[in-house]
Design a protein around this motif. Sequence first.
Motif, PDB file in Angstrom:
ATOM      1  N   UNK A 114     -34.924 -12.149 -40.871  1.00 54.04           N
ATOM      2  CA  UNK A 114     -34.304 -12.731 -42.095  1.00 54.04           C
ATOM      3  C   UNK A 114     -32.670 -13.945 -41.490  1.00 54.04           C
ATOM      4  N   UNK A 115     -32.176 -14.689 -41.078  1.00 57.43           N
ATOM      5  CA  UNK A 115     -31.373 -15.290 -40.531  1.00 57.43           C
ATOM      6  C   UNK A 115     -29.908 -15.934 -41.970  1.00 57.43           C
ATOM      7  N   UNK A 116     -28.969 -15.256 -41.873  1.00 51.94           N
ATOM      8  CA  UNK A 116     -27.850 -15.723 -43.134  1.00 51.94           C
ATOM      9  C   UNK A 116     -26.135 -15.807 -42.654  1.00 51.94           C
ATOM     10  N   UNK A 117     -25.781 -16.195 -42.991  1.00 48.75           N
ATOM     11  CA  UNK A 117     -24.806 -16.808 -42.534  1.00 48.75           C
ATOM     12  C   UNK A 117     -23.028 -15.848 -43.735  1.00 48.75           C
ATOM     13  N   UNK A 118     -21.915 -16.071 -43.332  1.00 41.99           N
ATOM     14  CA  UNK A 118     -20.978 -16.589 -44.260  1.00 41.99           C
ATOM     15  C   UNK A 118     -19.945 -16.959 -43.514  1.00 41.99           C
ATOM     16  N   UNK A 119     -19.855 -18.239 -44.540  1.00 43.32           N
ATOM     17  CA  UNK A 119     -18.961 -19.206 -43.693  1.00 43.32           C
ATOM     18  C   UNK A 119     -17.404 -18.250 -43.803  1.00 43.32           C
ATOM     19  N   UNK A 120     -17.180 -18.103 -45.494  1.00 40.66           N
ATOM     20  CA  UNK A 120     -15.670 -17.548 -45.112  1.00 40.66           C
ATOM     21  C   UNK A 120     -15.394 -16.418 -43.824  1.00 40.66           C
ATOM     22  N   UNK A 121     -16.960 -16.324 -43.417  1.00 41.90           N
ATOM     23  CA  UNK A 121     -15.874 -14.551 -42.299  1.00 41.90           C
ATOM     24  C   UNK A 121     -16.434 -15.474 -40.896  1.00 41.90           C
ATOM     25  N   UNK A 122     -16.611 -16.628 -41.396  1.00 39.23           N
ATOM     26  CA  UNK A 122     -17.472 -17.578 -39.425  1.00 39.23           C
ATOM     27  C   UNK A 122     -17.840 -16.674 -38.764  1.00 39.23           C
ATOM     28  N   UNK A 123     -18.869 -16.139 -39.987  1.00 39.57           N
ATOM     29  CA  UNK A 123     -20.378 -15.346 -38.945  1.00 39.57           C
ATOM     30  C   UNK A 123     -21.705 -15.447 -39.221  1.00 39.57           C
ATOM     31  N   UNK A 124     -22.626 -14.898 -38.499  1.00 34.58           N
ATOM     32  CA  UNK A 124     -24.062 -15.390 -38.405  1.00 34.58           C
ATOM     33  C   UNK A 124     -24.950 -14.587 -38.635  1.00 34.58           C
ATOM     34  N   UNK A 125     -26.251 -14.098 -39.386  1.00 32.30           N
ATOM     35  CA  UNK A 125     -26.179 -12.810 -38.748  1.00 32.30           C
ATOM     36  C   UNK A 125     -28.110 -12.573 -38.564  1.00 32.30           C
ATOM     37  N   UNK A 126     -28.775 -12.108 -38.115  1.00 33.84           N
ATOM     38  CA  UNK A 126     -29.859 -11.606 -37.655  1.00 33.84           C
ATOM     39  C   UNK A 126     -30.324 -10.285 -38.255  1.00 33.84           C
ATOM     40  N   UNK A 127     -31.434 -10.496 -39.178  1.00 36.25           N
ATOM     41  CA  UNK A 127     -32.280  -8.823 -39.741  1.00 36.25           C
ATOM     42  C   UNK A 127     -33.119  -9.275 -39.487  1.00 36.25           C
TER      43      UNK A 127
END
Lengths: 115, 112
Positions: A69-82
């Motif tokens: 699962x890909x996700x992002x948090x624009x408030x934290x300028x971050x992207x994740x891959x679970x």
Amino acid sequence: EVQLVESGGDLVQPGGSLRLFCAASGFTFSSYWMSWVRQAPGKGLEWVAHIKEDGSEKYYIDSVKGRFTISRDNAKNSVYLQMHSLRAEDTAVYYCAGWGLRSYWGQGTLVTVSS
Amino acid sequence: DVVMTQSPLSLPVTLGQPASISCRSSQSLVYSDGNTCLDWFQQRPGQSPRRLIYKVFNRDSGVPDRFSGSGSGTDFTLKISRVEAEDVGVYYCMQDIQWPHTFGQGTKLEIK
């Protein structure tokens, strides 16, 4: 200076889980599609997952659908891959990459799936 | 999936000489807006990939003008007018007209 810094790679047993992180700086993160692209040892590049600027669209290659699962948090300028149910064939360097007016790549984080 | 086929896979070049890499896609990369969705990347030994060319012929910022891209439809070429030592690495073409975005197998450029 533009930076994409990945972390979270590790040695994990088959069937295990990992969460990769990518911290971005130096560009307008919320205006960029973000992706995870992987490279198995000694092999070529393979696009894994892709997420739209606002997170409203996500795409995965067939081999990881239902597991990653890909996700992002624009408030934290971050992207994740679970990543769940990891397999030996998921072993690779995972790069975080941004796509907009320019293309930006991180240095990669190594995921090794082995018993 | 769109299959990207590069040739040659190995490219020994003498310093100062030109080099050319071919990339063929299994279907047209022309998008509905008229743009063609073909990029070229360079990966130097031990480094992350770096985009050189986007939409067939547009050089990214900081890319030397000895690199040029051309082609249309399904056939594309990356040319280096005069190879320098820093050009050693693997070159990939990539299509982003449809998901999944796919890369060619890579062409390894080395100095003779």
